[in-house]
Design a protein around this motif. Structure first.
Motif, PDB file in Angstrom:
ATOM      1  N   HIS A  11       0.857  -1.189   0.000  1.00 27.56           N
ATOM      2  CA  HIS A  11       0.000   0.000   0.000  1.00 27.56           C
ATOM      3  C   HIS A  11       0.889   1.233   0.000  1.00 27.56           C
ATOM      4  O   HIS A  11       1.796   1.359   0.834  1.00 27.56           O
ATOM      5  N   LEU A  12       0.656   2.134  -0.951  1.00 27.39           N
ATOM      6  CA  LEU A  12       1.438   3.350  -1.079  1.00 27.39           C
ATOM      7  C   LEU A  12       0.631   4.553  -0.601  1.00 27.39           C
ATOM      8  O   LEU A  12      -0.524   4.724  -0.997  1.00 27.39           O
ATOM      9  N   TRP A  13       1.254   5.375   0.227  1.00 29.46           N
ATOM     10  CA  TRP A  13       0.644   6.627   0.664  1.00 29.46           C
ATOM     11  C   TRP A  13       1.452   7.807   0.166  1.00 29.46           C
ATOM     12  O   TRP A  13       2.693   7.756   0.098  1.00 29.46           O
ATOM     13  N   GLY A  14       0.751   8.881  -0.170  1.00 30.66           N
ATOM     14  CA  GLY A  14       1.398  10.115  -0.567  1.00 30.66           C
ATOM     15  C   GLY A  14       0.334  11.170  -0.812  1.00 30.66           C
ATOM     16  O   GLY A  14      -0.865  10.908  -0.688  1.00 30.66           O
ATOM     17  N   ARG A  15       0.756  12.374  -1.175  1.00 33.22           N
ATOM     18  CA  ARG A  15      -0.200  13.470  -1.379  1.00 33.22           C
ATOM     19  C   ARG A  15      -0.533  13.718  -2.841  1.00 33.22           C
ATOM     20  O   ARG A  15      -1.466  14.454  -3.144  1.00 33.22           O
ATOM     21  N   ARG A  16       0.216  13.121  -3.769  1.00 37.89           N
ATOM     22  CA  ARG A  16      -0.007  13.372  -5.196  1.00 37.89           C
ATOM     23  C   ARG A  16      -0.611  12.140  -5.849  1.00 37.89           C
ATOM     24  O   ARG A  16       0.082  11.157  -6.107  1.00 37.89           O
ATOM     25  N   GLU A  17      -1.908  12.191  -6.120  1.00 40.83           N
ATOM     26  CA  GLU A  17      -2.616  11.018  -6.623  1.00 40.83           C
ATOM     27  C   GLU A  17      -2.060  10.527  -7.960  1.00 40.83           C
ATOM     28  O   GLU A  17      -1.893   9.316  -8.161  1.00 40.83           O
ATOM     29  N   ALA A  18      -1.786  11.458  -8.870  1.00 42.54           N
ATOM     30  CA  ALA A  18      -1.288  11.034 -10.182  1.00 42.54           C
ATOM     31  C   ALA A  18       0.045  10.303 -10.061  1.00 42.54           C
ATOM     32  O   ALA A  18       0.276   9.288 -10.733  1.00 42.54           O
ATOM     33  N   VAL A  19       0.911  10.806  -9.204  1.00 43.11           N
ATOM     34  CA  VAL A  19       2.212  10.173  -8.994  1.00 43.11           C
ATOM     35  C   VAL A  19       2.042   8.811  -8.339  1.00 43.11           C
ATOM     36  O   VAL A  19       2.714   7.839  -8.704  1.00 43.11           O
ATOM     37  N   LEU A  20       1.144   8.723  -7.354  1.00 40.68           N
ATOM     38  CA  LEU A  20       0.884   7.447  -6.686  1.00 40.68           C
ATOM     39  C   LEU A  20       0.344   6.407  -7.658  1.00 40.68           C
ATOM     40  O   LEU A  20       0.752   5.239  -7.631  1.00 40.68           O
ATOM     41  N   ALA A  21      -0.584   6.826  -8.521  1.00 36.82           N
ATOM     42  CA  ALA A  21      -1.167   5.898  -9.492  1.00 36.82           C
ATOM     43  C   ALA A  21      -0.093   5.352 -10.423  1.00 36.82           C
ATOM     44  O   ALA A  21      -0.066   4.151 -10.744  1.00 36.82           O
ATOM     45  N   VAL A  42      -0.644  -3.936  -5.647  1.00 38.99           N
ATOM     46  CA  VAL A  42      -0.330  -2.625  -5.078  1.00 38.99           C
ATOM     47  C   VAL A  42      -1.573  -1.747  -5.058  1.00 38.99           C
ATOM     48  O   VAL A  42      -2.288  -1.645  -6.063  1.00 38.99           O
ATOM     49  N   HIS A  43      -1.816  -1.126  -3.929  1.00 42.98           N
ATOM     50  CA  HIS A  43      -2.932  -0.198  -3.769  1.00 42.98           C
ATOM     51  C   HIS A  43      -2.367   1.142  -3.318  1.00 42.98           C
ATOM     52  O   HIS A  43      -1.339   1.197  -2.647  1.00 42.98           O
ATOM     53  N   TYR A  44      -3.039   2.217  -3.681  1.00 43.83           N
ATOM     54  CA  TYR A  44      -2.552   3.524  -3.253  1.00 43.83           C
ATOM     55  C   TYR A  44      -3.669   4.344  -2.624  1.00 43.83           C
ATOM     56  O   TYR A  44      -4.850   4.153  -2.918  1.00 43.83           O
ATOM     57  N   HIS A  45      -3.275   5.235  -1.738  1.00 46.51           N
ATOM     58  CA  HIS A  45      -4.209   6.049  -0.979  1.00 46.51           C
ATOM     59  C   HIS A  45      -3.619   7.460  -0.846  1.00 46.51           C
ATOM     60  O   HIS A  45      -2.452   7.606  -0.470  1.00 46.51           O
ATOM     61  N   THR A  46      -4.407   8.468  -1.150  1.00 46.09           N
ATOM     62  CA  THR A  46      -3.955   9.848  -1.008  1.00 46.09           C
ATOM     63  C   THR A  46      -4.069  10.238   0.458  1.00 46.09           C
ATOM     64  O   THR A  46      -5.183  10.386   0.993  1.00 46.09           O
ATOM     65  N   VAL A  47      -2.928  10.388   1.108  1.00 46.72           N
ATOM     66  CA  VAL A  47      -2.896  10.631   2.550  1.00 46.72           C
ATOM     67  C   VAL A  47      -1.841  11.681   2.873  1.00 46.72           C
ATOM     68  O   VAL A  47      -0.730  11.642   2.346  1.00 46.72           O
ATOM     69  N   ASP A  48      -2.207  12.615   3.741  1.00 43.93           N
ATOM     70  CA  ASP A  48      -1.245  13.570   4.294  1.00 43.93           C
ATOM     71  C   ASP A  48      -0.883  13.066   5.683  1.00 43.93           C
ATOM     72  O   ASP A  48      -1.696  13.148   6.610  1.00 43.93           O
TER      73      ASP A  48
END
Length: 297
Positions: free
Chosen positions: A40-50, A64-70
């Motif tokens: 699971h990937l966390w970060g603030r930039r959705e496009a970059v995470l995707a 792999v799953h991603y989540h927009t998280v501060d």
């Protein structure tokens, strides 16, 4: 594919990487997937995470799953952690990798700049560790926390004072929670890699020719070279695996002997003039603005 470890080394592991959209986190993610983990990937930039998630999951689609998280926002962290627990299952490991940093004369730092760095590194690491740890304890499950630090936790470093302070705090958290949570079968460790080139970090820590005498340079490393993401991934996988459940409370330097030969810090920048620092500030600001623009995509 890395063949040092079995491709099933991390089978059954569910691992969160904060700051997973870029740099070291992004590079390590693919190695974890190639060795059996769900990531699971966390970060603030959705496009970059995707993009990072698609890249890391290429060998094993859906891994792999991603989540927009501060990570600076505890409510955001806790809610997303709860969603992972309910939608995917409990994590087995957390990699505190989210960071912010840039070189600057401390006298010129604003309170906002200080907070931007320390809140991401110190607060973010605690928020994520706490949100996972309290769930492991409540569910009586084992867990493993790994934080990405630097050798500045032992030496300090001029011109990156907020980062040095914040990472030292996470080092203290690592040692403290290792003792407090050992009875719950939760291990808490850290790694302190030496220079490993990544795009954005290098723009912020080595923005101009005159800033190239700092800790990012390889001429002070006895091994004669920078480290690689694959080497960091190897150490990370070992620490997040079941290979040594007796190891906790440790911060392992992986720096080619740099710290032992002389602190891997930015002390060499003391000779720069205010004009040099102004150029560094302008170059770093441009890189930061570019990064912010990506977050708005």
């Amino acid at each position: 594919m890395n063949e040092i470890f079995s491709p099933k080394l991390l089978a059954g592991k569910r691992i969160l990487i904060t700051g997973g959209g870029t740099g070291l986190g992004r590079g390590v993610a693919r190695q974890l997937v190639e060795h059996g983990a769900e990531v699971h990937l966390w970060g603030r930039r959705e496009a970059v995470l995707a993009e990072a998630a698609a890249e890391a999951s290429e060998p094993h689609p859906g891994s792999v799953h991603y989540h927009t998280v501060d990570v600076r926002d505890y409510e955001n962290v806790d809610a997303t952690m709860g969603a992972i627990w309910s939608e995917h299952g409990p994590l087995t490991g957390v990699l505190n990798n989210a960071a912010a940093n840039f070189i600057a004369q401390t006298k010129d730092l604003s309170p906002r700049a200080f907070s931007a760095i320390t809140s991401t590194v110190m607060n973010g690491s605690f928020h994520t560790t706490h949100a996972a740890g309290k769930r492991w304890i409540a569910d009586e499950l084992p867990g493993s926390v790994l934080s990405t630090l630097t050798t500045w936790v032992w030496t300090g470093s001029a011109f990156v004072v907020p980062s040095a302070m914040a990472k030292a705090a996470v080092h203290s958290m690592t040692m403290s929670l290792a003792v407090e949570w050992a009875k719950h079968n939760i291990r808490v460790n850290a790694v302190a890699p030496g220079p490993i080139p990544t795009d954005y970090a290098w723009e912020m820590l080595n923005p101009t020719d005159k800033s190239s005498v700092g800790a990012t340079q390889t001429d002070s490393i006895p091994a004669g070279r920078a480290g690689t993401i694959e080497e960091l991934a190897n150490l990370t996988m070992f620490l997040l695996s079941d290979a040594c459940d007796y190891l906790t409370g440790q911060c392992i330097a992986m720096d080619g002997g740099q710290m032992l030969a002389g602190p891997g810090t930015f002390a060499g920048l003391t000779s720069l003039s205010d004009a040099d620092w102004q150029q560094i500030k302008e170059t770093s600001k441009a890189a930061s603005e570019s990064s912010k623009a990506q977050r708005s995509v």
